[in-house]
Design a protein around this motif. Sequence first.
Motif, mmCIF file in Angstrom:
data_model
loop_
_atom_site.group_PDB
_atom_site.id
_atom_site.type_symbol
_atom_site.label_atom_id
_atom_site.label_comp_id
_atom_site.label_asym_id
_atom_site.label_seq_id
_atom_site.Cartn_x
_atom_site.Cartn_y
_atom_site.Cartn_z
ATOM 1 N N ARG A 208 0.595 -1.287 -0.037
ATOM 2 C CA ARG A 208 0.009 -0.106 0.045
ATOM 3 C C ARG A 208 0.832 1.450 -0.122
ATOM 4 O O ARG A 208 0.512 2.188 -0.736
ATOM 5 C CB ARG A 208 -0.782 -0.115 1.130
ATOM 6 C CG ARG A 208 -1.967 1.254 1.256
ATOM 7 C CD ARG A 208 -2.963 1.097 2.506
ATOM 8 N NE ARG A 208 -4.053 0.102 2.039
ATOM 9 C CZ ARG A 208 -3.980 -1.026 2.620
ATOM 10 N NH1 ARG A 208 -3.225 -1.377 3.727
ATOM 11 N NH2 ARG A 208 -5.096 -1.994 2.637
ATOM 12 N N ARG B 156 -0.186 -1.829 -7.667
ATOM 13 C CA ARG B 156 -1.529 -2.334 -8.020
ATOM 14 C C ARG B 156 -1.747 -3.316 -8.956
ATOM 15 O O ARG B 156 -2.708 -3.916 -8.904
ATOM 16 C CB ARG B 156 -2.116 -0.953 -9.174
ATOM 17 C CG ARG B 156 -2.094 0.477 -8.108
ATOM 18 C CD ARG B 156 -3.412 0.302 -7.318
ATOM 19 N NE ARG B 156 -3.539 1.573 -6.587
ATOM 20 C CZ ARG B 156 -3.690 1.782 -5.559
ATOM 21 N NH1 ARG B 156 -3.342 0.884 -4.597
ATOM 22 N NH2 ARG B 156 -3.782 2.907 -4.964
ATOM 23 N N GLU B 157 -0.225 -4.032 -9.247
ATOM 24 C CA GLU B 157 -0.566 -5.212 -10.062
ATOM 25 C C GLU B 157 0.410 -6.195 -9.326
ATOM 26 O O GLU B 157 1.759 -5.825 -9.138
ATOM 27 C CB GLU B 157 -0.107 -4.833 -11.386
ATOM 28 C CG GLU B 157 -1.017 -4.079 -12.333
ATOM 29 C CD GLU B 157 -2.304 -4.682 -12.724
ATOM 30 O OE1 GLU B 157 -2.364 -5.880 -12.544
ATOM 31 O OE2 GLU B 157 -3.381 -3.964 -12.810
ATOM 32 N N GLU C 161 -7.235 -2.875 -2.977
ATOM 33 C CA GLU C 161 -6.781 -1.829 -4.169
ATOM 34 C C GLU C 161 -6.043 -2.479 -5.080
ATOM 35 O O GLU C 161 -6.281 -1.899 -6.388
ATOM 36 C CB GLU C 161 -6.165 -0.623 -3.418
ATOM 37 C CG GLU C 161 -7.005 0.012 -2.559
ATOM 38 C CD GLU C 161 -6.618 -0.535 -0.880
ATOM 39 O OE1 GLU C 161 -7.227 0.244 -0.055
ATOM 40 O OE2 GLU C 161 -6.098 -1.458 -0.811
ATOM 41 N N ALA C 162 -5.194 -3.507 -4.936
ATOM 42 C CA ALA C 162 -4.467 -4.274 -6.066
ATOM 43 C C ALA C 162 -5.363 -5.100 -6.891
ATOM 44 O O ALA C 162 -6.231 -5.653 -6.311
ATOM 45 C CB ALA C 162 -3.396 -4.809 -5.376
#
Length: 182
Positions: free
Chosen positions: A34, A39-40, A62-63
């Motif tokens: 975080r 994100r990936e 969120e990822a």
Amino acid sequence: MKKELRKRLLERRNALDAARLSAAAARHLAGFLRERGAREVLLYLPFRGELSPLELPALYPEARYHLPRTAPDGLTVHPFTSPRERHPYGFEQPAANAPRSDPRRLDAVVVPGLAFDRTGYRLGYGGGYYDRFLPTLPEATLRIGLVPAALVLERLPRDPWDARVDWLATEEGLLHATAPDN
């Protein structure tokens, strides 16, 4: 030498509480990812007592997550939700016909290993899949070994083709792997 070391370290790992250690390491790793805006993220499906990264999607939703598949030409990357099949060695992996993800888009790769040393080298099961895969990623991709603190050693035997990770995630937190002094 590596064969005998694997045997001893497997015995050490089998004596650990993998579920408890996995949960603690995943909490630290979620915060780390975080903070860095990953994100990936490539995870793995744990095998033979490896620490599990599978709490990460709940801890850091969120990822977008992905999984590797062992193919004859190396690791391929697939969406986490891909259909799965059992590999001949007994672990689950994305099915052969699962859609692929572009590994160049990964922000972070969580790497399994039996043990890691403080310079980021790992002892796996001898297939070399991650050793071939990690060098193909963009330099900015975070390479993170997930391992119990009891299996972070001062130095492991290494071969010229062994690839290292930059970070080690343990139940105690994240440890930046130091550059090897060869």
